[in-house]
Scaffold this active site. Structure first.
Site, PDB file in Angstrom:
ATOM      1  N   CYS A  65       0.831  -1.209   0.000  1.00 24.89           N
ATOM      2  CA  CYS A  65       0.000   0.000   0.000  1.00 24.89           C
ATOM      3  C   CYS A  65       0.863   1.255   0.000  1.00 24.89           C
ATOM      4  CB  CYS A  65      -0.940  -0.002   1.206  1.00 24.89           C
ATOM      5  SG  CYS A  65      -2.089  -1.393   1.229  1.00 24.89           S
ATOM      6  N   ASP A  66       1.964   1.226   0.736  1.00 27.71           N
ATOM      7  CA  ASP A  66       2.884   2.367   0.727  1.00 27.71           C
ATOM      8  C   ASP A  66       3.442   2.599  -0.664  1.00 27.71           C
ATOM      9  OD1 ASP A  66       2.903   3.362   3.366  1.00 27.71           O
ATOM     10  OD2 ASP A  66       4.203   1.741   4.039  1.00 27.71           O
ATOM     11  N   TYR A  67       3.971   1.551  -1.274  1.00 23.16           N
ATOM     12  CA  TYR A  67       4.578   1.713  -2.591  1.00 23.16           C
ATOM     13  C   TYR A  67       3.545   2.149  -3.631  1.00 23.16           C
ATOM     14  CZ  TYR A  67       8.999  -0.301  -1.039  1.00 23.16           C
ATOM     15  OH  TYR A  67      10.197  -0.517  -0.410  1.00 23.16           O
TER      16      TYR A  67
END
Length: 394
Positions: free
Chosen positions: A166-168
């Site tokens: 989700c961060d990437y």
């Protein structure tokens, strides 16, 4: 020549999503200045493992940047940030919503200060709404979006995906939004706000789960490594203790799978004759494949399947990935000099024919570019920089 040559980016972000977004802009040629607290820098620099005293966690999302150590709690540090914002093209931040407003640098304020500025705000749930102020990290977004409930073995517990996906993904969406806003600025002369969230990024990866739920009331959940739409398409254990992923469920591929298995006559079995029938009898068809693979070594299975044109791969361990000849050919792993060490890391992912992306510098030491940035962006003299240093704002 690079795609974003001459573009100035201020990176106020920490951890992964924001730094990864700004790093992508740096890979495209933008001048990215990472602003972090003096001394130890952003908190993530303390994460282990480390090389040459610097965190690999921070290393992989902060290349192609300059570091300006600035105390934003100090009035003169905050005033310096305001001056930098007036000269920037892009500002990236991932504080909790409301933090920039407390600093007097919410969207309305920075837009008035620099009408051409594109401001990217990355958060867990967006800048507004009932959950806007809830704390969020990647795992929280995976849990709340349904990604975790869709990941893992059918009989096992919900499982996090093996990376901070989700961060990437949110970092990539932010970079995409910034590029769209910059393109619009060519026509309007005005910057705009880019608002992206981890939860919505996670939602975007749910395939057909949302329409299936709302149209048919069917809840998508865990199926292990199985493809949800065709069979056989799964990961199977091999005779030498490895695993092979096979994608062979459509009507074009399945006869090829049978030829690789030396059982072409099975296509006449009504259970296996069509995509729909194979999906309805997936335990039976995947059982046949599992029995076949259990008697052979992984490399031999891949050889036979590839000879028939069937998409497949042996499940690679990371110690094998780093020696993949295709990745070597594409320069997908690069080595950056850092102190007395060459640090390997992932290279650029986007390949442009005329304005290629590049990896030019490693993670900067905290405050390594203080004098350079203040001189080049603001026209400060050495005496002015020293005054800020003496005030302990730098």
């Amino acid at each position: 020549m690079t795609s974003l040559a001459g573009l100035r980016v201020l990176d106020l972000s920490r951890f992964i999503a924001g730094p990864y977004c700004a790093m992508m802009l740096g890979d495209m040629g933008a001048e990215v200045v990472k602003i972090e607290p003096p001394g130890e820098g952003e908190y993530a620099r303390q994460a282990l493992p480390a090389v040459e005293g610097q965190s690999l966690y921070t290393f992989i999302v902060n290349r192609n940047k300059k570091s300006l150590a600035l105390d934003l709690r100090h009035p003169e540090g905050l005033a310096t940030l305001r001056a930098l914002i007036a000269e920037a093209d892009v500002l990236v931040e991932n504080f909790r919503p409301g933090t920039m407003e407390k600093m007097g640098l919410g969207w309305e304020a920075v837009h008035a200060l620099n009408p051409r500025l594109v401001m990217a705000r990355i958060s867990g749930f967006g800048q507004d709404g009932p959950l806007a102020n809830k704390q969020c990290f990647d795992g929280v977004a995976q849990a709340m979006s349904g990604l975790m409930d869709m990941t893992g073995q059918s009989e096992g517990p919900p499982t996090m995906i093996g990376s901070f996906i989700c961060d990437y993904t949110t970092g990539m969406y932010a970079a995409l939004g910034i590029l769209a806003a910059l393109n619009a600025r060519h026509a309007t002369g005005r910057g705009q706000l880019v608002d992206v969230s981890l939860l919505e990024s996670a939602l975007s990866m749910l395939m057909t789960a949302i329409p299936q739920q709302l149209l048919f009331g069917t809840t998508m959940t865990r199926v292990g490594s199985r493809d949800r739409f065709v069979a056989p398409s799964n990961t199977f254990a091999t005779g030498d203790g490895r695993h092979v992923l096979l994608v062979g469920g459509d009507d074009n591929m399945f006869p090829r799978v049978l030829r690789a298995m030396e059982r072409p006559g099975l296509i006449d079995d009504p259970r296996f004759a069509t995509m729909a029938s194979r999906l309805a009898h997936r335990d039976a068809v995947e059982g046949l494949v599992a029995d076949w693979m259990a008697g052979l070594e992984a490399d031999e299975i891949v050889r036979r399947l590839e000879a028939q044109g069937v998409p497949c791969a042996k499940i690679a361990r990371i110690d094998e990935v780093v020696h993949n000849p295709q990745l070597a050919h594409r320069d997908a792993i690069v080595r950056l000099p850092f102190g007395g060490t060459e640090v390997p890391m992932q290279g650029v992912t986007i390949h442009l024919s005329d304005t290629p992306l590049s990896v030019r510098s490693a993670l900067p030491q905290v405050g390594a570019h203080n004098d350079e940035v203040l001189r080049q962006w603001l026209g400060w003299t050495p005496a002015q920089v020293d005054a800020l240093r003496q005030a302990e704002a730098l």
